[in-house]
Design a protein around this motif. Structure first.
Motif, PDB file in Angstrom:
ATOM      1  N   LEU A 117      48.645  42.295  34.232  1.00  0.00           N
ATOM      2  CA  LEU A 117      49.011  41.579  35.454  1.00  0.00           C
ATOM      3  C   LEU A 117      48.590  42.363  36.694  1.00  0.00           C
ATOM      4  CD1 LEU A 117      52.553  40.203  34.508  1.00  0.00           C
ATOM      5  CD2 LEU A 117      50.447  38.882  34.850  1.00  0.00           C
ATOM      6  N   MET A 118      48.760  43.686  36.657  1.00  0.00           N
ATOM      7  CA  MET A 118      48.314  44.500  37.787  1.00  0.00           C
ATOM      8  C   MET A 118      46.814  44.372  37.976  1.00  0.00           C
ATOM      9  SD  MET A 118      50.588  47.978  37.301  1.00  0.00           S
ATOM     10  CE  MET A 118      50.168  48.714  38.882  1.00  0.00           C
ATOM     11  N   GLY A 119      46.089  44.450  36.898  1.00  0.00           N
ATOM     12  CA  GLY A 119      44.641  44.298  36.994  1.00  0.00           C
ATOM     13  C   GLY A 119      44.240  42.904  37.422  1.00  0.00           C
ATOM     14  N   ALA A 120      44.971  41.890  36.909  1.00  0.00           N
ATOM     15  CA  ALA A 120      44.651  40.518  37.281  1.00  0.00           C
ATOM     16  C   ALA A 120      44.886  40.281  38.763  1.00  0.00           C
ATOM     17  CB  ALA A 120      45.489  39.544  36.451  1.00  0.00           C
ATOM     18  N   GLY A 121      45.923  40.916  39.318  1.00  0.00           N
ATOM     19  CA  GLY A 121      46.181  40.773  40.748  1.00  0.00           C
ATOM     20  C   GLY A 121      45.038  41.311  41.581  1.00  0.00           C
ATOM     21  N   VAL A 122      44.508  42.459  41.185  1.00  0.00           N
ATOM     22  CA  VAL A 122      43.377  43.038  41.916  1.00  0.00           C
ATOM     23  C   VAL A 122      42.145  42.155  41.771  1.00  0.00           C
ATOM     24  CG1 VAL A 122      41.860  45.039  42.106  1.00  0.00           C
ATOM     25  CG2 VAL A 122      44.296  45.358  41.656  1.00  0.00           C
ATOM     26  N   ILE A 123      41.890  41.686  40.546  1.00  0.00           N
ATOM     27  CA  ILE A 123      40.722  40.829  40.307  1.00  0.00           C
ATOM     28  C   ILE A 123      40.837  39.528  41.096  1.00  0.00           C
ATOM     29  CG2 ILE A 123      39.501  39.509  38.549  1.00  0.00           C
ATOM     30  CD1 ILE A 123      40.223  41.715  36.556  1.00  0.00           C
ATOM     31  N   LEU A 124      42.044  38.961  41.121  1.00  0.00           N
ATOM     32  CA  LEU A 124      42.251  37.729  41.881  1.00  0.00           C
ATOM     33  C   LEU A 124      41.983  37.955  43.358  1.00  0.00           C
ATOM     34  CD1 LEU A 124      43.224  34.784  42.002  1.00  0.00           C
ATOM     35  CD2 LEU A 124      45.557  35.659  42.227  1.00  0.00           C
ATOM     36  N   LEU A 125      42.431  39.082  43.881  1.00  0.00           N
ATOM     37  CA  LEU A 125      42.195  39.387  45.285  1.00  0.00           C
ATOM     38  C   LEU A 125      40.703  39.503  45.578  1.00  0.00           C
ATOM     39  CD1 LEU A 125      44.152  39.917  47.672  1.00  0.00           C
ATOM     40  CD2 LEU A 125      43.769  42.344  47.301  1.00  0.00           C
ATOM     41  N   LEU A 126      39.986  40.205  44.691  1.00  0.00           N
ATOM     42  CA  LEU A 126      38.546  40.346  44.896  1.00  0.00           C
ATOM     43  C   LEU A 126      37.829  39.007  44.765  1.00  0.00           C
ATOM     44  CD1 LEU A 126      37.913  43.663  42.919  1.00  0.00           C
ATOM     45  CD2 LEU A 126      38.096  43.361  45.390  1.00  0.00           C
ATOM     46  N   ALA A 127      38.293  38.167  43.808  1.00  0.00           N
ATOM     47  CA  ALA A 127      37.678  36.856  43.635  1.00  0.00           C
ATOM     48  C   ALA A 127      37.885  35.976  44.868  1.00  0.00           C
ATOM     49  CB  ALA A 127      38.254  36.170  42.400  1.00  0.00           C
ATOM     50  N   MET A 128      39.082  36.046  45.434  1.00  0.00           N
ATOM     51  CA  MET A 128      39.334  35.283  46.657  1.00  0.00           C
ATOM     52  C   MET A 128      38.444  35.771  47.794  1.00  0.00           C
ATOM     53  SD  MET A 128      43.491  34.992  46.543  1.00  0.00           S
ATOM     54  CE  MET A 128      43.534  34.294  48.196  1.00  0.00           C
ATOM     55  N   GLY A 129      38.297  37.090  47.895  1.00  0.00           N
ATOM     56  CA  GLY A 129      37.425  37.626  48.927  1.00  0.00           C
ATOM     57  C   GLY A 129      35.978  37.211  48.740  1.00  0.00           C
ATOM     58  N   ARG A 130      35.514  37.219  47.481  1.00  0.00           N
ATOM     59  CA  ARG A 130      34.126  36.835  47.202  1.00  0.00           C
ATOM     60  C   ARG A 130      33.898  35.360  47.525  1.00  0.00           C
ATOM     61  NH1 ARG A 130      31.110  34.761  42.940  1.00  0.00           N
ATOM     62  NH2 ARG A 130      29.001  35.609  42.753  1.00  0.00           N
ATOM     63  N   ARG A 131      34.871  34.517  47.149  1.00  0.00           N
ATOM     64  CA  ARG A 131      34.726  33.096  47.445  1.00  0.00           C
ATOM     65  C   ARG A 131      34.758  32.841  48.946  1.00  0.00           C
ATOM     66  NH1 ARG A 131      38.945  28.191  46.361  1.00  0.00           N
ATOM     67  NH2 ARG A 131      37.577  26.510  47.053  1.00  0.00           N
ATOM     68  N   ALA A 132      35.660  33.558  49.633  1.00  0.00           N
ATOM     69  CA  ALA A 132      35.753  33.372  51.071  1.00  0.00           C
ATOM     70  C   ALA A 132      34.478  33.812  51.777  1.00  0.00           C
ATOM     71  CB  ALA A 132      36.957  34.140  51.613  1.00  0.00           C
ATOM     72  N   TYR A 133      33.805  34.832  51.208  1.00  0.00           N
ATOM     73  CA  TYR A 133      32.559  35.293  51.812  1.00  0.00           C
ATOM     74  C   TYR A 133      31.477  34.220  51.728  1.00  0.00           C
ATOM     75  CZ  TYR A 133      28.609  38.307  52.895  1.00  0.00           C
ATOM     76  OH  TYR A 133      27.509  38.856  53.474  1.00  0.00           O
ATOM     77  N   ARG A 134      31.522  33.400  50.665  1.00  0.00           N
ATOM     78  CA  ARG A 134      30.476  32.406  50.449  1.00  0.00           C
ATOM     79  C   ARG A 134      30.864  31.021  50.970  1.00  0.00           C
ATOM     80  NH1 ARG A 134      26.731  33.875  46.361  1.00  0.00           N
ATOM     81  NH2 ARG A 134      27.104  35.956  45.545  1.00  0.00           N
ATOM     82  N   ASP A 135      32.171  30.723  51.000  1.00  0.00           N
ATOM     83  CA  ASP A 135      32.642  29.376  51.294  1.00  0.00           C
ATOM     84  C   ASP A 135      33.417  29.393  52.611  1.00  0.00           C
ATOM     85  OD1 ASP A 135      33.629  26.847  51.363  1.00  0.00           O
ATOM     86  OD2 ASP A 135      34.622  26.899  49.418  1.00  0.00           O
ATOM     87  N   HIS A 136      32.931  28.641  53.600  1.00  0.00           N
ATOM     88  CA  HIS A 136      33.586  28.636  54.901  1.00  0.00           C
ATOM     89  C   HIS A 136      34.974  28.015  54.826  1.00  0.00           C
ATOM     90  CE1 HIS A 136      34.005  28.495  59.258  1.00  0.00           C
ATOM     91  NE2 HIS A 136      34.364  27.233  59.146  1.00  0.00           N
ATOM     92  N   SER A 137      35.142  26.947  54.028  1.00  0.00           N
ATOM     93  CA  SER A 137      36.451  26.315  53.923  1.00  0.00           C
ATOM     94  C   SER A 137      37.468  27.254  53.299  1.00  0.00           C
ATOM     95  CB  SER A 137      36.349  25.024  53.103  1.00  0.00           C
ATOM     96  OG  SER A 137      35.921  25.307  51.781  1.00  0.00           O
ATOM     97  N   ALA A 138      37.038  27.999  52.257  1.00  0.00           N
ATOM     98  CA  ALA A 138      37.956  28.971  51.667  1.00  0.00           C
ATOM     99  C   ALA A 138      38.248  30.099  52.639  1.00  0.00           C
ATOM    100  CB  ALA A 138      37.356  29.533  50.374  1.00  0.00           C
TER     101      ALA A 138
END
Length: 774
Positions: A540-561
């Motif tokens: 769960l700790m690792g998943a939280g970090v991965i989720l945060l990075l995934a959100m950041g990566r999506r936000a970098y590519r997607d203006h709506s996100a």
């Protein structure tokens, strides 16, 4: 002014042709193209306002690089704790203690981040894996560090000196990001106030948000940035020094390396003491903008720390025949010390908040009875621990090829035992979340059933009753009310976090083993539960970090996100960086001066008046900007807010700045104020103020939806608007017209029409008639 999520000037003004009046691509004021020169044609606007829109969404959701702000979440939460103090008198002695405790707590988060980076780069990589042939096998990028290679970098000290560049890059990146945003945000100066002019306000009866230097934190952020950068660099230096101290035989051998090491240790201690002094003496100066530059000693601290780090790295890389790395890196127990120190600071902060709360006035609706700051500070420590522990746990799993770190068959010992105990506490915390979620769902069902009985009575009785429609409206109202139950969730989470955190530290120190191994002799049920919690928590700790990075990566590519993430940041980054300089920047330190300059210069230049209207977070910015005006200009301004969290969120969680006395004073010094709200709005709410003539500031609750069922006038079901589209309600136009009528018949640029005993009245700044703007 629009609210969270933002919108375009075209939508706000209801016209595809708009023209920039003042500002830039980040934040600017716009008018319709045909209104751009309205002041030069006052005769064309008799009886009509000139509408102007302020767009500020790019301050929080502009370019993709801002998605990186997600990793600064613990720093942002710690900064919020600074502003959640109870509404005690400003001169109360406990105020300074509260500020100091929050700043010290924020400093520990920087140290924790640097320690986590050292754990990954120095301990797991350079010390443990690079020194273990089994771990190095299959990792060609580590081959030159292996002792079997016999190369120059194969000795432990040189491996550590090389790996220290990684955490140094992390600290350097945070310094660069803070400096970059500091130049763009904290450097926006407020309008000058010269005694004797129309833009001067006496110091008597001034609230904190009306102080001239409140939104100008340039010097404070610079000082804190120097201190936190120094603390991060010194953390790296301390880790390197702890590793070499054991090899130098500090216990009694007085070799040249041992004596030199002690001198370097003394330098680290002296610089750490100087850093603490800077943090201790760095308090906000809000009465006037602090234009002074820092002393040379403060500016030189980071460079001195870098020089000491370079000397320690050189000392660590010195040849030590026979030295080798085994077990965890010396000093890994510092994670436990950081956790204990943070717990002590949180408890001291709670005591200080309790003292301030006893001295506070009008605290009936204060969230958690003044304990909001300590609770949020504890959550900041918890989030920082989860992020740092999650990175270390996942990296260790990857380095040892999938074996569980800490187990007997694992190729490397893995991260500190405390991180495993903290991970084991996460499933229990999720159980608490689940219980609170179930209770919230039950509450929604109960409230929906009770509200459903009253919904049909709000509409025309000739409309046919619809049970499904009634449940939808009642359910929206019930869910919107959950916002008022947020203190319960925060209190439950903080209490459980404190208990579980203390238990994790105690378990790690008493057993010095991970929970699974510590319970090997216990009953099978307990042992199985401990192993399951450890394994699940680690993932769960690792998943939280991965989720945060995934959100950041999506936000970098997607203006709506990216805009969605910007919405989450709008509330957290409203406040200046008073506690942590690496927190995301405060957009209000750019937006509030923008608005203040615009209102002050327009009213003085054209001797006019204006209505400033704001939706949601835009209403908070509008109120903050009006507070910054002097009394003369403030009396020419009327305020229209809708979907506003001024009292519901800010007044309850930040009582010292948005409590009833502050809002009452703001209303008394303005021309007028009206607030629109709905029961279906999960964010906005009533202001709960009454005018001196008996009229209420609040206009509502507004009916939502506007029509209950299908009629000849409304053949389709009306949408439940909730937090948006307040302009669709006819009440909006009625209230706005009333405010405009109170301003008088004069026009800007026509001083010859001055009413007897008054000022000519202008018509700018109705920032609205668009979808989510005002």
């Amino acid at each position: 002014m629009h609210g969270v999520g933002g919108t375009t000037a075209q939508d706000m003004l209801g016209d595809p042709r708009v023209q920039l009046i003042t500002g830039d691509d980040t934040a600017a004021c716009y008018r319709r193209t045909e209104d751009a020169d309205a002041e030069e044609r006052p005769g064309d606007y008799r009886g009509e306002p000139v509408r102007e829109a302020y767009c500020w969404s790019n301050l929080t959701s502009g370019n993709g690089a801002r998605a990186l702000w997600l990793v600064l979440l613990p720093f942002m939460v710690a900064n919020l704790a600074h502003w959640m103090r109870p509404a005690a008198p400003p001169d109360h002695r406990a105020q300074r203690i509260y500020d100091l405790l929050v700043r010290m707590l924020a400093l520990t988060l920087t140290v924790l981040l640097a320690a986590a980076a050292c754990e990954v780069a120095l301990d797991l990589t350079a010390w443990q894996c690079a020194g273990t042939p089994v771990c190095v096998a299959g990792k060609s990028w580590l081959g030159f560090l292996s002792p079997d290679n016999g190369g120059w970098w194969s000795t432990p000290g040189r491996r550590l000196a090389l790996a220290s560049g990684v955490p140094l890059l992390v600290i350097g990146f945070l310094w660069w990001l803070s400096h970059r945003t500091w130049s763009a945000y904290e450097s926006a100066s407020p309008p000058p106030r010269v005694p004797g002019s129309s833009r001067y306000t006496p110091d008597a009866e001034r609230t904190a948000l009306s102080l001239e230097g409140f939104w100008y934190g340039r010097r404070l952020v610079a000082r804190l940035r120097a201190a936190h950068t120094t603390a991060g660099v010194l953390t790296i230096a301390a880790v390197l020094r702890a590793a070499s101290a054991k090899a130098d035989g500090v216990g009694g051998h007085y070799s040249v390396l041992a004596v030199t090491g002690r001198v370097l240790t003394t330098l680290v201690i002296l610089l750490a003491a100087a850093t603490l002094v800077v943090v201790w003496r760095t308090a906000r100066s809000e009465a006037v903008p602090d234009e002074d530059s820092d002393r040379f000693v403060v500016r030189a601290l980071p460079y001195a720390a870098l020089a000491v780090l370079g000397l320690i790295a050189l000392h660590s890389a010195w040849a030590r025949p026979g030295s080798h790395s085994y077990g965890p890196l010396p000093g890994a127990a510092a994670f436990g010390g950081i956790a204990v120190f943070q717990g002590v600071l949180v408890l001291a902060l709670a005591v200080t908040a309790w003292v301030l709360q006893r001295a506070a006035r009008n605290d009936a609706r204060t969230a958690l009875r003044g304990m909001g700051g300590p609770a949020v500070a504890l959550l900041a420590c918890a989030v920082g621990g989860v992020l740092s522990g999650g990175v270390a746990q996942r990296f260790a799993d990857w380095m040892d090829g999938g074996a569980t770190p800490g187990q007997a068959h694992a190729p490397i010992p893995g991260p500190p035992v405390l991180l495993s105990w903290q991970a084991s506490a996460i499933p229990a915390l999720l159980v608490v979340f689940a219980v609170v979620a179930v209770l919230a769902a039950v509450r929604v069902l109960i409230v929906r059933r009770r509200v459903a009985e009253d919904v049909p009575g709000l509409y025309d009785p000739r409309e046919h009753p619809d049970e499904r429609r009634t449940r939808a409206i009642a359910g929206t109202i019930a869910r919107a009310g959950l916002t008022d139950a947020a203190p319960v969730l925060v209190a439950a989470t903080s209490a459980v976090t404190l208990v579980l955190g203390a238990g994790a530290v105690a378990g790690a120190w008493l057993t010095d083993r991970a929970p699974g191994r510590a319970t090997e002799g216990a009953p099978p049920v307990l042992h199985a539960a401990a192993e399951s919690a450890e394994s699940l928590g680690s993932w769960l700790m690792g998943a939280g970090v991965i989720l945060l990075l995934a959100m950041g990566r999506r936000a970098y590519r997607d203006h709506s996100a990216r805009r969605t993430i910007g919405i989450l940041w709008d509330v957290g980054t409203f406040w200046p960086r008073a506690a942590h300089p690496f927190a995301p920047p405060c957009y209000a330190e750019r937006a509030v001066p923008d608005l203040t300059w615009r209102m002050a210069t327009w009213t003085e230049r054209f001797d006019g008046r204006l209505v400033i209207s704001g939706h949601s977070q835009g209403s908070v910015l509008a109120a903050a900007a009006v507070w910054q005006l002097d009394l003369v200009t403030r009396s020419r301004v009327a305020l229209l807010t809708y979907g506003s969290p001024l009292e519901r969120l800010y007044g309850r969680w930040f009582p010292a700045f948005f409590g009833p006395p502050a809002l009452t004073g703001l209303h008394r010094e303005m021309d007028d104020w009206r607030n629109l709200w709905r029961f279906t709005d999960p964010i906005g709410g009533p202001i709960q103020l009454t005018c001196e003539d008996g009229r209420r500031v609040d206009q509502g609750p507004l009916r939502d939806p506007l029509a209950f069922g299908r009629t000849l006038q409304n053949p389709l079901p009306a949408q439940i608007l909730g937090h948006g589209d307040y302009q669709a309600d006819p009440v909006f136009d009625t209230v706005r017209a009333e405010l405009i009528a109170r301003l008088g018949p004069g026009l800007p640029g026509m001083p010859e029409q001055r009413p007897a005993g008054g000022h000519p009245d202008g018509r700018p700044a109705q920032g609205s008639s668009g979808r989510s703007s005002a």
